[in-house]
Design a protein around this motif. Sequence first.
Motif, PDB file in Angstrom:
ATOM      1  N   ALA A  63       1.417  -1.350  -0.002  1.00 59.08           N
ATOM      2  CA  ALA A  63       0.405  -0.595   0.516  1.00 59.08           C
ATOM      3  C   ALA A  63       1.139   1.535   0.163  1.00 59.08           C
ATOM      4  CB  ALA A  63      -0.698   0.061   1.549  1.00 59.08           C
ATOM      5  N   TYR A  64      -0.063   2.067  -0.472  1.00 55.27           N
ATOM      6  CA  TYR A  64       1.080   3.204  -0.025  1.00 55.27           C
ATOM      7  C   TYR A  64       2.636   3.628  -0.662  1.00 55.27           C
ATOM      8  CZ  TYR A  64      -2.918   4.905   2.205  1.00 55.27           C
ATOM      9  OH  TYR A  64      -4.010   4.489   2.536  1.00 55.27           O
ATOM     10  N   ALA A  65       2.620   2.606  -2.564  1.00 54.58           N
ATOM     11  CA  ALA A  65       3.943   2.326  -3.300  1.00 54.58           C
ATOM     12  C   ALA A  65       3.923   3.711  -4.060  1.00 54.58           C
ATOM     13  CB  ALA A  65       4.239   1.387  -4.160  1.00 54.58           C
ATOM     14  N   PHE A  66       5.937   3.704  -3.330  1.00 58.56           N
ATOM     15  CA  PHE A  66       6.224   4.977  -3.991  1.00 58.56           C
ATOM     16  C   PHE A  66       7.599   4.592  -4.843  1.00 58.56           C
ATOM     17  CE2 PHE A  66       7.534   4.448  -0.376  1.00 58.56           C
ATOM     18  CZ  PHE A  66       9.245   4.933  -0.375  1.00 58.56           C
ATOM     19  N   GLY A  67       8.374   5.703  -5.637  1.00 57.71           N
ATOM     20  CA  GLY A  67       9.862   5.590  -6.133  1.00 57.71           C
ATOM     21  C   GLY A  67       9.636   5.329  -7.852  1.00 57.71           C
ATOM     22  N   GLU A  68      10.546   5.263  -8.191  1.00 58.82           N
ATOM     23  CA  GLU A  68      10.847   4.777  -9.855  1.00 58.82           C
ATOM     24  C   GLU A  68       9.801   3.701 -10.326  1.00 58.82           C
ATOM     25  OE1 GLU A  68      14.714   3.996 -11.332  1.00 58.82           O
ATOM     26  OE2 GLU A  68      15.374   6.258 -10.303  1.00 58.82           O
ATOM     27  N   LYS A  69       9.769   2.918  -9.926  1.00 59.44           N
ATOM     28  CA  LYS A  69       8.826   1.560 -10.399  1.00 59.44           C
ATOM     29  C   LYS A  69       6.968   1.998 -10.364  1.00 59.44           C
ATOM     30  CE  LYS A  69      11.918  -2.146  -9.629  1.00 59.44           C
ATOM     31  NZ  LYS A  69      11.897  -3.319  -8.610  1.00 59.44           N
ATOM     32  N   GLU A  70       6.863   2.612  -9.162  1.00 55.83           N
ATOM     33  CA  GLU A  70       5.619   3.172  -9.325  1.00 55.83           C
ATOM     34  C   GLU A  70       5.102   4.341 -10.498  1.00 55.83           C
ATOM     35  OE1 GLU A  70       1.636   3.329  -7.495  1.00 55.83           O
ATOM     36  OE2 GLU A  70       3.044   2.486  -7.197  1.00 55.83           O
ATOM     37  N   GLU A  71       6.132   5.767 -10.465  1.00 54.37           N
ATOM     38  CA  GLU A  71       6.345   6.463 -11.430  1.00 54.37           C
ATOM     39  C   GLU A  71       5.659   5.573 -13.100  1.00 54.37           C
ATOM     40  OE1 GLU A  71       5.902   9.454 -10.775  1.00 54.37           O
ATOM     41  OE2 GLU A  71       5.270   8.576  -8.594  1.00 54.37           O
ATOM     42  N   ALA A  72       7.049   4.287 -13.264  1.00 54.32           N
ATOM     43  CA  ALA A  72       6.211   3.934 -14.562  1.00 54.32           C
ATOM     44  C   ALA A  72       4.699   3.293 -14.249  1.00 54.32           C
ATOM     45  CB  ALA A  72       7.693   2.515 -14.671  1.00 54.32           C
ATOM     46  N   PHE A  73       4.579   2.542 -13.191  1.00 54.01           N
ATOM     47  CA  PHE A  73       3.237   2.147 -13.497  1.00 54.01           C
ATOM     48  C   PHE A  73       2.327   3.644 -14.181  1.00 54.01           C
ATOM     49  CE2 PHE A  73      -0.498   1.208 -10.555  1.00 54.01           C
ATOM     50  CZ  PHE A  73      -1.514   0.219 -11.914  1.00 54.01           C
ATOM     51  N   LYS A  74       2.446   4.300 -13.082  1.00 57.28           N
ATOM     52  CA  LYS A  74       1.528   5.431 -13.478  1.00 57.28           C
ATOM     53  C   LYS A  74       1.229   6.155 -14.848  1.00 57.28           C
ATOM     54  CE  LYS A  74       1.810   8.013  -8.817  1.00 57.28           C
ATOM     55  NZ  LYS A  74       2.477   8.547  -7.816  1.00 57.28           N
ATOM     56  N   GLU A  75       3.048   6.192 -15.132  1.00 56.82           N
ATOM     57  CA  GLU A  75       2.474   6.389 -16.518  1.00 56.82           C
ATOM     58  C   GLU A  75       2.325   4.844 -17.953  1.00 56.82           C
ATOM     59  OE1 GLU A  75       3.701   8.949 -18.363  1.00 56.82           O
ATOM     60  OE2 GLU A  75       4.105   9.898 -16.528  1.00 56.82           O
ATOM     61  N   LEU A  76       2.587   4.183 -17.635  1.00 59.21           N
ATOM     62  CA  LEU A  76       2.098   2.709 -17.817  1.00 59.21           C
ATOM     63  C   LEU A  76       0.712   2.937 -17.925  1.00 59.21           C
ATOM     64  CD1 LEU A  76       1.959   0.798 -19.437  1.00 59.21           C
ATOM     65  CD2 LEU A  76       1.511  -1.106 -17.212  1.00 59.21           C
ATOM     66  N   CYS A  77       0.033   3.134 -17.176  1.00 58.13           N
ATOM     67  CA  CYS A  77      -2.052   3.679 -17.059  1.00 58.13           C
ATOM     68  C   CYS A  77      -2.126   3.932 -17.909  1.00 58.13           C
ATOM     69  CB  CYS A  77      -2.519   3.836 -15.259  1.00 58.13           C
ATOM     70  SG  CYS A  77      -2.346   2.703 -14.360  1.00 58.13           S
ATOM     71  N   LYS A  78      -1.500   5.734 -18.496  1.00 58.19           N
ATOM     72  CA  LYS A  78      -1.700   6.605 -19.286  1.00 58.19           C
ATOM     73  C   LYS A  78      -1.831   6.383 -20.735  1.00 58.19           C
ATOM     74  CE  LYS A  78      -0.130  10.171 -16.223  1.00 58.19           C
ATOM     75  NZ  LYS A  78       0.736  11.318 -15.792  1.00 58.19           N
ATOM     76  N   LEU A  79      -0.662   5.668 -21.024  1.00 58.60           N
ATOM     77  CA  LEU A  79      -0.242   4.846 -22.335  1.00 58.60           C
ATOM     78  C   LEU A  79      -1.674   3.812 -22.112  1.00 58.60           C
ATOM     79  CD1 LEU A  79       2.127   5.836 -24.156  1.00 58.60           C
ATOM     80  CD2 LEU A  79       2.877   3.594 -23.303  1.00 58.60           C
ATOM     81  N   ALA A  80      -1.688   3.399 -21.629  1.00 57.98           N
ATOM     82  CA  ALA A  80      -2.943   1.929 -21.969  1.00 57.98           C
ATOM     83  C   ALA A  80      -4.308   2.889 -22.477  1.00 57.98           C
ATOM     84  CB  ALA A  80      -2.943   1.223 -20.436  1.00 57.98           C
ATOM     85  N   TYR A  81      -4.572   4.256 -22.232  1.00 57.20           N
ATOM     86  CA  TYR A  81      -6.341   4.516 -21.719  1.00 57.20           C
ATOM     87  C   TYR A  81      -6.195   4.585 -23.067  1.00 57.20           C
ATOM     88  CZ  TYR A  81      -9.954   7.470 -22.184  1.00 57.20           C
ATOM     89  OH  TYR A  81     -11.226   8.030 -22.523  1.00 57.20           O
TER      90      TYR A  81
END
Length: 276
Positions: A63-81
């Motif tokens: 829960a409440y992950a952070f860091g480079e891997k979490e930022e990569a996940f956020k960008e992946l979500c945007k790209l997958a829209y």
Amino acid sequence: SSRGWPASVAPMARICVAALAALAAVFRCADSAPSGALSLDNRTLDKVVAAPGLTLLVKFDKAYAFGEKEEAFKELCKLAYPVKDFLIGEVAVQEYGANENGDLLERFGMLSAEYPAYLLFRGPSDSPVRFVGFKDPAAKKPTNWDDEEDGQWEPPMIEDPTLENLVLWLRRQGVKMPSVGTIAELDEAGRRFLTGGLKDSDLEEAKKIAETEYHNDRKATLYIQILEKAKAKGEDYIHTEVARVKRVLAGQLSAEKRAAMEEKMKILKVFAIDDI
């Protein structure tokens, strides 16, 4: 039919997927899953996976992950829209107290030390595909490699869940993700040209897309240059050019030249896959 569903079921499958996408904001918790991702748990995961025609990528993390891997996940979500029939979800596992969702780790054979862990679901929830790395599709056996002396050569493994690596893995799993930093329509047109025997008609189709839809994007011109070189030098041009550009990037370059070569490498990697 859609994804193998009978014609009578396919429309309902599309409705189910559309409804799930529309409910993303309801499933999403502002304090957990990022924008574009469904917040899932041990009660809702199977319900979403069961939706007909849906492909679902789920990240399991603390829960409440952070860091480079979490930022990569956020960008992946945007790209997958814009990807049809594909959704991304996240299961947040509480490490203390009630250990909420910890039962899902045991169910899928995962450990908290492996976070973030990614599972790709198509159909039944008991048979997901896990991201555990894959062989680098751009790697090529060194010309001075001696099998008798050095053993059988194998390409290096890509294991880090960066944005680029996750996108490449999803594309290899059949999910039509846009490539990072490239043009999706030209990705597809270029692959069709390279896998279809380097036909003039496919090259002309790629040129038409570049000239009519992306005439203001300098990357479009680079696509055509690469495809024309492949036409002139043969299919192996892609792999040899990847190797050459890697060598160039290892040297001393101006910031402008490095950015240009890195942009070219991104496009080359789109085409440097095992079945080309």
